[in-house]
Design an enzyme around this catalytic site. Structure first.
Site, PDB file in Angstrom:
ATOM      1  N   ASP A 135       0.863  -1.188   0.000  1.00  0.00           N
ATOM      2  CA  ASP A 135       0.000   0.000   0.000  1.00  0.00           C
ATOM      3  C   ASP A 135       0.892   1.227   0.000  1.00  0.00           C
ATOM      4  O   ASP A 135       2.088   1.140   0.278  1.00  0.00           O
ATOM      5  CB  ASP A 135      -0.892   0.009   1.259  1.00  0.00           C
ATOM      6  CG  ASP A 135      -1.822   1.224   1.311  1.00  0.00           C
ATOM      7  OD1 ASP A 135      -2.180   1.756   0.237  1.00  0.00           O
ATOM      8  OD2 ASP A 135      -2.178   1.654   2.417  1.00  0.00           O
ATOM      9  N   SER A 136       0.293   2.383  -0.285  1.00  0.00           N
ATOM     10  CA  SER A 136       1.031   3.640  -0.223  1.00  0.00           C
ATOM     11  C   SER A 136       1.481   3.922   1.210  1.00  0.00           C
ATOM     12  O   SER A 136       2.461   4.602   1.427  1.00  0.00           O
ATOM     13  CB  SER A 136       0.123   4.776  -0.677  1.00  0.00           C
ATOM     14  OG  SER A 136      -1.042   4.795   0.110  1.00  0.00           O
ATOM     15  N   CYS A 152      -4.224  -0.955  -2.150  1.00  0.00           N
ATOM     16  CA  CYS A 152      -4.362   0.496  -2.252  1.00  0.00           C
ATOM     17  C   CYS A 152      -5.256   0.745  -3.459  1.00  0.00           C
ATOM     18  O   CYS A 152      -4.985   0.233  -4.553  1.00  0.00           O
ATOM     19  CB  CYS A 152      -2.983   1.110  -2.476  1.00  0.00           C
ATOM     20  SG  CYS A 152      -3.012   2.865  -2.873  1.00  0.00           S
ATOM     21  N   ASN A 153      -6.320   1.487  -3.234  1.00  0.00           N
ATOM     22  CA  ASN A 153      -7.264   1.728  -4.334  1.00  0.00           C
ATOM     23  C   ASN A 153      -6.630   2.548  -5.442  1.00  0.00           C
ATOM     24  O   ASN A 153      -6.817   2.276  -6.614  1.00  0.00           O
ATOM     25  CB  ASN A 153      -8.492   2.458  -3.795  1.00  0.00           C
ATOM     26  CG  ASN A 153      -9.326   1.572  -2.911  1.00  0.00           C
ATOM     27  OD1 ASN A 153     -10.300   0.993  -3.349  1.00  0.00           O
ATOM     28  ND2 ASN A 153      -8.946   1.422  -1.660  1.00  0.00           N
ATOM     29  N   GLU A 194      -6.058   8.510   9.894  1.00  0.00           N
ATOM     30  CA  GLU A 194      -4.698   8.344  10.424  1.00  0.00           C
ATOM     31  C   GLU A 194      -4.572   8.954  11.809  1.00  0.00           C
ATOM     32  O   GLU A 194      -3.824   8.464  12.649  1.00  0.00           O
ATOM     33  CB  GLU A 194      -3.684   9.003   9.476  1.00  0.00           C
ATOM     34  CG  GLU A 194      -3.433   8.131   8.271  1.00  0.00           C
ATOM     35  CD  GLU A 194      -2.530   8.769   7.236  1.00  0.00           C
ATOM     36  OE1 GLU A 194      -2.056   9.900   7.448  1.00  0.00           O
ATOM     37  OE2 GLU A 194      -2.314   8.123   6.200  1.00  0.00           O
ATOM     38  N   CYS A 237     -11.319   3.204  -0.351  1.00  0.00           N
ATOM     39  CA  CYS A 237     -10.009   3.661   0.106  1.00  0.00           C
ATOM     40  C   CYS A 237      -9.660   2.790   1.300  1.00  0.00           C
ATOM     41  O   CYS A 237     -10.514   2.537   2.154  1.00  0.00           O
ATOM     42  CB  CYS A 237     -10.081   5.130   0.526  1.00  0.00           C
ATOM     43  SG  CYS A 237      -8.528   5.725   1.248  1.00  0.00           S
ATOM     44  N   THR A 238      -8.405   2.355   1.349  1.00  0.00           N
ATOM     45  CA  THR A 238      -8.021   1.412   2.414  1.00  0.00           C
ATOM     46  C   THR A 238      -8.107   2.026   3.810  1.00  0.00           C
ATOM     47  O   THR A 238      -8.102   1.308   4.795  1.00  0.00           O
ATOM     48  CB  THR A 238      -6.592   0.899   2.172  1.00  0.00           C
ATOM     49  OG1 THR A 238      -5.755   2.016   1.881  1.00  0.00           O
ATOM     50  CG2 THR A 238      -6.555  -0.078   1.031  1.00  0.00           C
ATOM     51  N   HIS A 239      -8.185   3.336   3.893  1.00  0.00           N
ATOM     52  CA  HIS A 239      -8.307   3.974   5.210  1.00  0.00           C
ATOM     53  C   HIS A 239      -9.738   3.919   5.756  1.00  0.00           C
ATOM     54  O   HIS A 239      -9.945   4.070   6.944  1.00  0.00           O
ATOM     55  CB  HIS A 239      -7.916   5.450   5.117  1.00  0.00           C
ATOM     56  CG  HIS A 239      -6.447   5.690   5.097  1.00  0.00           C
ATOM     57  ND1 HIS A 239      -5.625   5.168   4.128  1.00  0.00           N
ATOM     58  CD2 HIS A 239      -5.640   6.394   5.930  1.00  0.00           C
ATOM     59  CE1 HIS A 239      -4.378   5.562   4.368  1.00  0.00           C
ATOM     60  NE2 HIS A 239      -4.360   6.304   5.449  1.00  0.00           N
TER      61      HIS A 239
HETATM   62  N1  DGL Z   1      -4.090   3.816   0.255  1.00  0.00           N
HETATM   63  C1  DGL Z   1      -4.720   4.849  -0.501  1.00  0.00           C
HETATM   64  C2  DGL Z   1      -5.959   4.297  -1.204  1.00  0.00           C
HETATM   65  O1  DGL Z   1      -6.511   3.275  -0.839  1.00  0.00           O
HETATM   66  C3  DGL Z   1      -5.104   6.035   0.367  1.00  0.00           C
HETATM   67  C4  DGL Z   1      -3.927   6.861   0.850  1.00  0.00           C
HETATM   68  C5  DGL Z   1      -3.164   7.568  -0.254  1.00  0.00           C
HETATM   69  O2  DGL Z   1      -3.650   8.554  -0.817  1.00  0.00           O
HETATM   70  O3  DGL Z   1      -2.051   7.122  -0.535  1.00  0.00           O
HETATM   71  O4  DGL Z   1      -6.393   4.884  -2.167  1.00  0.00           O
END
Ligand code: DGL
Length: 274
Positions: free
Chosen positions: A12-13, A75-76, A154, A186-188
């Protein structure tokens, strides 16, 4: 029977992808996981396609170098941009989070009116809309970028009035379109599920693509012949920011253990060596 002991690679990012790892550990007991979180270079959401593609390739390459049996792009934003290329470039199964999320929503909706929330990158890519319309061209898809929800998650403001107000601001226009299903793209966002539900009410189905992705992974790698076997869960990040452990444990839902750090320069180097 030969048991494949190689870990499942997940990247993931940042650490939002730990919501996907959490589900993999829950749904696939006995499987080892190697997670890479690109915390030095996050967020991916506002970055250009070219940059996200390059980072995704470097991350996948790093995981392959460590001998993973499959790659999950947790990560989406990276799934929206890089999934087709990474699928072609590697021989192991590569999964993103968008198709599983779309399948989950397609199964859940009754009216065919589906909402999607995600980062700017994910929403601008139109990837969910494309995946949903490929399942059923009659679906009506309404999307909204929700960038402020990433830092709120976060920060751990999962049960906070301000978080609920921000969610309402973003989601109310979708509710006005009479959606009956909302994809948390979004994974968050899974950690904000309760707050989102307080805004949407109990009638709207929330699709957590972490759950759907772990299901797809289980289908793609097949049943584990020995779910009781000892497994390892290893975590690598490209930076260890302040409050890292607290945030990581919130997303993972359990203590995180040892964390290894690898600098972005090293990722670039490994990628350059191929
Ligand atoms: N992990 C990213 C997603 O699922 C969200 C955080 C980012 O912008 O890197 O899109």
């Amino acid at each position: 029977m030969v048991i494949d002991e190689r870990p499942i690679g997940v990247f993931d990012s940042g650490i939002g992808g730990l919501t996907v790892v959490r589900e993999i550990i829950r749904q696939l007991p006995g499987e080892s996981v190697l997670f890479f979180g690109d915390t030095a270079r996050l967020p991916y959401g506002p970055k250009s396609k070219e940059t996200v593609m390059l980072f995704a390739r470097q991350n996948a390459h790093f995981l392959m170098n460590r001998g993973v049996r499959s790659i999950v792009i947790a990560c989406n934003t990276a799934s929206a941009v890089a999934l087709p290329a990474l699928k072609q470039e590697y021989s192991v199964p590569v999964l993103g989070v968008i198709e599983p999320g779309a399948r989950g929503a397609a199964a859940a909706t009754k009216s065919g009116r589906i909402g999607v929330i995600g980062t700017r990158g994910t929403i601008a890519s139109g990837a969910y809309e494309k995946a949903l319309l490929a399942i059923n061209p009659d679906f009506e898809v309404h999307s909204a970028p929700c960038p402020l929800l990433v830092p709120l998650a976060e920060e751990g403001w999962v049960d906070h009035e301000i978080t609920r107000s921000v969610i309402a601001e973003y989601v109310e226009p979708l509710l006005e379109q009479a959606i009956d299903t909302l994809i948390l793209g979004c994974t968050h966002f899974p950690v904000l599920k309760n707050a989102i539900r307080q805004v949407t009410g109990g009638e709207i189905k929330l699709i957590d693509n972490a759950i759907e992705t772990a299901r797809s992974l289980a289908a793609s790698i097949g049943p584990n012949p020995d779910p009781g076997r000892e497994s390892s869960h290893n975590f690598v990040v490209s930076d260890v920011p302040h409050r890292f452990r607290e945030e990581a444990e919130l997303f993972l839902g359990r203590p995180i253990g040892r964390v290894e750090r690898i600098f972005p320069e090293h990722l670039e180097e490994i990628y350059g060596e191929q």
